[in-house]
Design an enzyme around this catalytic site. Sequence first.
Site, PDB file in Angstrom:
ATOM      1  N   GLY A 107      41.976  35.300  46.249  1.00 56.67           N
ATOM      2  CA  GLY A 107      42.015  36.343  45.225  1.00 56.67           C
ATOM      3  C   GLY A 107      42.156  35.793  43.823  1.00 56.67           C
ATOM      4  CB  THR A 115      37.828  36.426  40.924  1.00 56.59           C
ATOM      5  OG1 THR A 115      37.859  37.162  42.145  1.00 56.59           O
ATOM      6  CG2 THR A 115      37.082  35.130  41.133  1.00 56.59           C
ATOM      7  CD  GLN A 164      46.845  43.030  37.120  1.00 54.98           C
ATOM      8  OE1 GLN A 164      46.632  43.858  36.270  1.00 54.98           O
ATOM      9  NE2 GLN A 164      47.724  43.235  38.095  1.00 54.98           N
ATOM     10  NE  ARG A 218      35.265  39.300  48.090  1.00 56.38           N
ATOM     11  CZ  ARG A 218      35.276  40.568  47.691  1.00 56.38           C
ATOM     12  NH1 ARG A 218      34.673  41.480  48.384  1.00 56.38           N
ATOM     13  NH2 ARG A 218      35.909  40.917  46.595  1.00 56.38           N
ATOM     14  CG  LEU A 271      40.423  37.023  52.522  1.00 54.62           C
ATOM     15  CD1 LEU A 271      41.320  38.229  52.437  1.00 54.62           C
ATOM     16  CD2 LEU A 271      41.231  35.772  52.780  1.00 54.62           C
ATOM     17  CB  ALA A 278      42.150  37.744  48.727  1.00 52.54           C
ATOM     18  CB  SER A 315      52.095  46.531  48.393  1.00 52.30           C
ATOM     19  OG  SER A 315      52.065  47.825  47.856  1.00 52.30           O
ATOM     20  CD  GLU A 347      51.088  52.704  48.314  1.00 50.70           C
ATOM     21  OE1 GLU A 347      50.788  53.290  49.349  1.00 50.70           O
ATOM     22  OE2 GLU A 347      51.308  53.284  47.249  1.00 50.70           O
ATOM     23  CE1 TYR A 379      46.685  46.943  49.545  1.00 46.21           C
ATOM     24  CE2 TYR A 379      48.583  48.163  48.745  1.00 46.21           C
ATOM     25  CZ  TYR A 379      47.833  47.004  48.774  1.00 46.21           C
ATOM     26  OH  TYR A 379      48.230  45.919  48.044  1.00 46.21           O
TER      27      TYR A 379
HETATM   28  P1  GDP Z   1      48.713  52.848  43.314  1.00 47.34           P
HETATM   29  O1  GDP Z   1      50.167  53.120  43.096  1.00 47.34           O
HETATM   30  O2  GDP Z   1      48.476  51.475  43.836  1.00 47.34           O
HETATM   31  O3  GDP Z   1      48.072  53.899  44.124  1.00 47.34           O
HETATM   32  O4  GDP Z   1      48.070  52.807  41.839  1.00 47.34           O
HETATM   33  P2  GDP Z   1      47.007  53.745  41.117  1.00 47.34           P
HETATM   34  O5  GDP Z   1      46.977  53.312  39.705  1.00 47.34           O
HETATM   35  O6  GDP Z   1      45.693  53.748  41.838  1.00 47.34           O
HETATM   36  O7  GDP Z   1      47.601  55.224  41.232  1.00 47.34           O
HETATM   37  C1  GDP Z   1      48.862  55.548  40.695  1.00 47.34           C
HETATM   38  C2  GDP Z   1      49.084  57.061  40.780  1.00 47.34           C
HETATM   39  O8  GDP Z   1      48.177  57.703  39.880  1.00 47.34           O
HETATM   40  C3  GDP Z   1      48.806  57.696  42.160  1.00 47.34           C
HETATM   41  O9  GDP Z   1      49.837  58.664  42.390  1.00 47.34           O
HETATM   42  C4  GDP Z   1      47.481  58.406  41.975  1.00 47.34           C
HETATM   43  O10 GDP Z   1      47.311  59.537  42.825  1.00 47.34           O
HETATM   44  C5  GDP Z   1      47.619  58.846  40.527  1.00 47.34           C
HETATM   45  N1  GDP Z   1      46.336  59.173  39.901  1.00 47.34           N
HETATM   46  C6  GDP Z   1      46.031  60.320  39.258  1.00 47.34           C
HETATM   47  N2  GDP Z   1      44.776  60.300  38.831  1.00 47.34           N
HETATM   48  C7  GDP Z   1      44.245  59.114  39.204  1.00 47.34           C
HETATM   49  C8  GDP Z   1      42.957  58.517  39.025  1.00 47.34           C
HETATM   50  O11 GDP Z   1      42.047  59.092  38.443  1.00 47.34           O
HETATM   51  N3  GDP Z   1      42.788  57.266  39.541  1.00 47.34           N
HETATM   52  C9  GDP Z   1      43.796  56.609  40.184  1.00 47.34           C
HETATM   53  N4  GDP Z   1      43.576  55.366  40.662  1.00 47.34           N
HETATM   54  N5  GDP Z   1      45.017  57.146  40.373  1.00 47.34           N
HETATM   55  C10 GDP Z   1      45.239  58.391  39.883  1.00 47.34           C
END
Ligand code: GDP
Length: 332
Positions: A8, A10, A12, A33, A64, A86, A130, A132, A154
Amino acid sequence: MPSAMLTGITGQDGSYLAEQLLSRNYEVHGLVRRTSSTQRERLDSLFKDDQVYEKRLFLHYAELDDATTIRRILVKTQPDELYHLAGQSHVGTSFEIPESTCQFAAMGTLKLLEIVRDLSKQPRFLHISSSEIFGRPEVTPQNEQTPMCPVTPYGVAKTFATNMVRLYRDSFGLFACNAICYNHESERRGESFVTRKITKAAAAISLGLQKKLKLGSLDGRRDWGYAPDYTDAMWRMLQQPEPEDYVLATGAAHSIRDFLSAAFEAVELDWREYVEQDPRYMRPAEVTQLVGNASKAESQLGWKAATTLNDLAVRMVRHDLQLYSNQARQNS
Ligand code: GDP
């Protein structure tokens, strides 16, 4: 000279970590890749530095899931440290492509651990885990002991990988660690993540290039830090005497509305006039309350997330304003 291999590179985090390792005098290897596009803009400044590229920074082609090739590269390069960054990391996208998300985030990590297990010289191994994995946790803030309860594909894949790293550490004696990272953003963040989408839109709207910003749910709260702070912590983790897991977080949760305010204030606009909700960006499930307790990283690594949400938003908006002005100059 110490050496490191990054998957990974390449991305951030990979690009920041590569820069930091090079400045710490490492020889740096990256797995990339093979794609038809050779654009790797986050590494541009390193490619252009002829003291660095192919002198102290080397790229190797491998998918990967291509264990044979990765094994061959690791046997040949014998890195001291292996940073596994990655994988498809977009949570929303993981609902659309759960199988490939798991193939890379879960099985990709297991394959790497299996290769490392067999090496005669085993590198220290870091897996980027993460927040998550905590999904909808029962305790706030979360720390290294908080039970995992993922609610997204994820998150489930990262839970598998995180547990495998622990298993290989405990059962096979690998020096393997999980960096349990909360959201970390930067000027190099992919444009589909909400922070970068917001800062690019704030810049574009202020320049008259865009009229509206369409977003999904604004209810989520996130613990948002600055990516280079987090990659610095990853390096510190592999310098410890014992392999352990660490939560990396700021400890402060902010709403998406807070981030919108900070970004639009940087261009003196009110976000409420520009943001529209679009069901296309809503997710089937949301984590809403993730905030990390990084006190272990602070006491053992001497690390603290140093960048505030406001500084982060302003820095990203300034960068995006510059990006548009560079584009305008090129087109004129
Ligand atoms: P994540 O925490 O890894 O899912 O990071 P994200 O930046 O993708 O999303 C952060 C939060 O922003 C989540 O609760 C999404 O549902 C909310 N969100 C709202 N609108 C958007 C959008 O247009 N794009 C993304 N990526 N997230 C959004």
